[in-house]
Write an enzyme that holds these catalytic residues in place. Structure first.
Site, PDB file in Angstrom:
ATOM      1  N   ALA A 130     133.813  11.955  19.847  1.00  0.00           N
ATOM      2  CA  ALA A 130     133.202  10.911  20.680  1.00  0.00           C
ATOM      3  C   ALA A 130     133.948  10.702  21.985  1.00  0.00           C
ATOM      4  O   ALA A 130     133.574   9.872  22.802  1.00  0.00           O
ATOM      5  CB  ALA A 130     133.154   9.599  19.903  1.00  0.00           C
ATOM      6  N   GLY A 131     135.022  11.457  22.193  1.00  0.00           N
ATOM      7  CA  GLY A 131     135.800  11.279  23.421  1.00  0.00           C
ATOM      8  C   GLY A 131     136.819  10.152  23.304  1.00  0.00           C
ATOM      9  O   GLY A 131     137.293   9.630  24.299  1.00  0.00           O
ATOM     10  N   SER A 134     140.234  11.423  18.629  1.00  0.00           N
ATOM     11  CA  SER A 134     140.563  11.479  17.199  1.00  0.00           C
ATOM     12  C   SER A 134     141.591  12.586  16.962  1.00  0.00           C
ATOM     13  O   SER A 134     142.501  12.429  16.145  1.00  0.00           O
ATOM     14  CB  SER A 134     139.312  11.722  16.357  1.00  0.00           C
ATOM     15  OG  SER A 134     138.651  12.895  16.771  1.00  0.00           O
ATOM     16  N   SER A 135     141.490  13.696  17.685  1.00  0.00           N
ATOM     17  CA  SER A 135     142.419  14.800  17.419  1.00  0.00           C
ATOM     18  C   SER A 135     143.832  14.475  17.906  1.00  0.00           C
ATOM     19  O   SER A 135     144.804  14.754  17.193  1.00  0.00           O
ATOM     20  CB  SER A 135     141.922  16.129  17.999  1.00  0.00           C
ATOM     21  OG  SER A 135     141.556  15.986  19.326  1.00  0.00           O
ATOM     22  N   ASP A 179     145.890  12.237  26.304  1.00  0.00           N
ATOM     23  CA  ASP A 179     145.511  11.662  25.010  1.00  0.00           C
ATOM     24  C   ASP A 179     146.720  11.507  24.094  1.00  0.00           C
ATOM     25  O   ASP A 179     146.912  10.479  23.446  1.00  0.00           O
ATOM     26  CB  ASP A 179     144.466  12.549  24.315  1.00  0.00           C
ATOM     27  CG  ASP A 179     143.273  12.835  25.216  1.00  0.00           C
ATOM     28  OD1 ASP A 179     143.137  12.148  26.245  1.00  0.00           O
ATOM     29  OD2 ASP A 179     142.485  13.741  24.884  1.00  0.00           O
ATOM     30  N   TYR A 228     134.831  22.552  29.040  1.00  0.00           N
ATOM     31  CA  TYR A 228     136.051  21.879  29.492  1.00  0.00           C
ATOM     32  C   TYR A 228     137.009  22.900  30.118  1.00  0.00           C
ATOM     33  O   TYR A 228     137.520  22.705  31.225  1.00  0.00           O
ATOM     34  CB  TYR A 228     136.708  21.184  28.298  1.00  0.00           C
ATOM     35  CG  TYR A 228     137.984  20.447  28.622  1.00  0.00           C
ATOM     36  CD1 TYR A 228     137.969  19.089  28.933  1.00  0.00           C
ATOM     37  CD2 TYR A 228     139.216  21.103  28.622  1.00  0.00           C
ATOM     38  CE1 TYR A 228     139.140  18.409  29.222  1.00  0.00           C
ATOM     39  CE2 TYR A 228     140.387  20.436  28.919  1.00  0.00           C
ATOM     40  CZ  TYR A 228     140.350  19.094  29.211  1.00  0.00           C
ATOM     41  OH  TYR A 228     141.515  18.426  29.513  1.00  0.00           O
TER      42      TYR A 228
HETATM   43  C1  GLA Z   1     139.984  15.282  27.170  1.00  0.00           C
HETATM   44  C2  GLA Z   1     141.346  15.945  27.261  1.00  0.00           C
HETATM   45  C3  GLA Z   1     142.287  15.170  28.188  1.00  0.00           C
HETATM   46  C4  GLA Z   1     141.625  14.874  29.521  1.00  0.00           C
HETATM   47  C5  GLA Z   1     140.222  14.310  29.327  1.00  0.00           C
HETATM   48  C6  GLA Z   1     139.472  14.159  30.612  1.00  0.00           C
HETATM   49  O1  GLA Z   1     140.107  14.035  26.540  1.00  0.00           O
HETATM   50  O2  GLA Z   1     141.919  16.049  25.984  1.00  0.00           O
HETATM   51  O3  GLA Z   1     143.484  15.862  28.351  1.00  0.00           O
HETATM   52  O4  GLA Z   1     141.596  16.032  30.318  1.00  0.00           O
HETATM   53  O5  GLA Z   1     139.435  15.112  28.455  1.00  0.00           O
HETATM   54  O6  GLA Z   1     140.086  13.223  31.409  1.00  0.00           O
END
Ligand code: GLA
Length: 386
Positions: A130-131, A134-135, A179, A228
């Site tokens: 979901a962004g 979680s990972s 993250d 990505y």
């Molecule tokens: C994902 C990646 C992060 C970052 C975001 C976009 O969450 O894991 O490192 O690049 O996308 O900001």
């Protein structure tokens, strides 16, 4: 609510551990997911991000073993169990989730070859894919567990680098550092401006009367890693054109002056990154000054830039942002958050407007897009290593 949720998750992990391993766990630890307020696709360009850790995360109950075996029970991944030896770590095509454990421990062993095996029970409530990281919260929870279990000399910043290495070298996503770093080092009640060039950071309090209002568009994300990774390559190509190590070193004036020499799509990608860095820094200042009108404008501009220049939003995310913006105006801010291609939007919503924003989402999103929205009302939480 957030703290009690955490406690419940810890109790569940301990109970499950007893069921699985017929003895008590030695310890239990937790690492949060995150939401990014602004500064997306800037971290791998050495730029600025402004995330907060949230009160959804991954909890691990763990005990040491005397051999090199790692046995993991993943309660929320179809209650699967995976077992492997630290001396033979191989990518698993079937149980994809186990690669986060394997990759993280492989990277950890480069610095700490002294670790032994362990029995682990994992449970979490960060919605997957979901962004909301979680990972990363999984990786940081594993690192916290092993750090405590084997009393390793590992701080939050280095734990974050190890988590990132697991993703880059083992899982196959060339993510940046945001993250993992916020999951490790977030501060309760605060967002963090992180400079991804030197990993220095500054905490900024989120005013008490503002909620982190997150809506999952529930758009299934396909081929996310490859899209990505392609964005990342495009950014690196422009940095190379300028002869610098990362887009962080390029100014808007330099970029604009080179517009007719750079392929239009690559130019747009770079324009997003260079402008997003400025927006992240401006938002930090505005947050400190409680200047909601500026926060609102910067978040809006960020979404437009991610939609039109970086092209990582979907019509559902754009729709959610429009709906929420129609209620908030300049009293709050809203934008997509994270990697994009589906997933969540984040809004900073004054408590007094929370119900109205909920209503607009609940009465319009499904009607317009045929998908049920999931709403998460969050507070900024403490990182695992803070
Ligand atoms: C994902 C990646 C992060 C970052 C975001 C976009 O969450 O894991 O490192 O690049 O996308 O900001």
């Amino acid at each position: 609510m957030p703290e009690s949720q955490n406690i419940e998750q810890k109790e569940l992990a301990l109970q499950l551990f007893e069921q699985q391993f017929k003895r008590s766990a030695e310890l239990v630890c937790h690492a949060p997911g995150r939401v990014n307020l602004i500064g997306d696709h800037t971290d791998y360009n050495d730029g600025f991000v402004l995330p907060a850790a949230i009160n959804y995360g991954t909890t691990i109950a763990v005990s040491a073993r005397e051999d090199n075996v790692v046995k993991v029970y993943a309660h929320d991944c179809e209650q699967q169990t995976n077992e492997f030896s630290l001396t033979e770590i191989v990518f698993d095509q079937q149980m994809m989730w186990s690669n986060y454990v394997k990759g993280t421990l492989q990277a950890l062993m480069k610095k700490h070859p002294e670790i032994k095996g362990a029995n682990l029970v994992v449970t979490g409530n960060v919605p997957q894919g979901a962004g909301l990281s979680s990972s990363a919260s999984f990786e940081i929870a594993i690192l916290k567990a092993f750090t405590q279990l084997y009393q390793l000399d590992l701080d939050g910043v280095n734990a974050a680098l190890i988590g990132q290495q697991a993703e880059n070298d083992f899982v196959g996503c060339n993510c940046g550092i945001m993250d993992q770093l916020i999951s490790a080092m977030g501060q309760q009640g605060h967002a963090m401006l992180l400079d991804c060039k030197d990993l220095s950071f500054e905490d900024a309090p989120i005013p008490d009367d503002l909620m982190l209002f997150i809506v999952n568009s529930n758009v299934k994300r396909g081929l996310v890693d490859s899209a990505y990774n392609l964005r990342r390559q495009q950014c690196e190509a422009v940095a190379k054109y300028f002869g610098v190590s990362a887009l962080r070193e390029v100014t808007m004036a330099q970029l604009n002056a080179a517009e007719d020499k750079i392929e239009p799509e690559l130019f747009k990608r770079a324009r997003h990154v260079v402008s997003e860095n400025t927006r992240a820094v401006n938002t930090l200042k505005a947050l400190k000054a409680n200047d909601m009108a500026t926060i609102s404008a910067e978040m809006k501009a960020s979404h437009v830039s991610l939609r039109d220049d970086f092209e990582v939003t979907t019509k559902e995310m754009d729709g959610l942002v429009e709906m929420i913006d129609s209620v908030l105006g300049t009293k709050g801010g809203v934008r997509m958050t994270g990697g994009g291609f589906g997933g969540c939007v984040v809004a900073l919503v004054p408590t007094a407007l929370v119900e109205q924003v909920k209503d607009v989402v609940n009465s319009n999103y499904e009607k317009e897009f045929g998908l049920k929205p999931s709403i998460y009302l969050c507070n900024a939480s403490q990182g695992a290593f803070r």
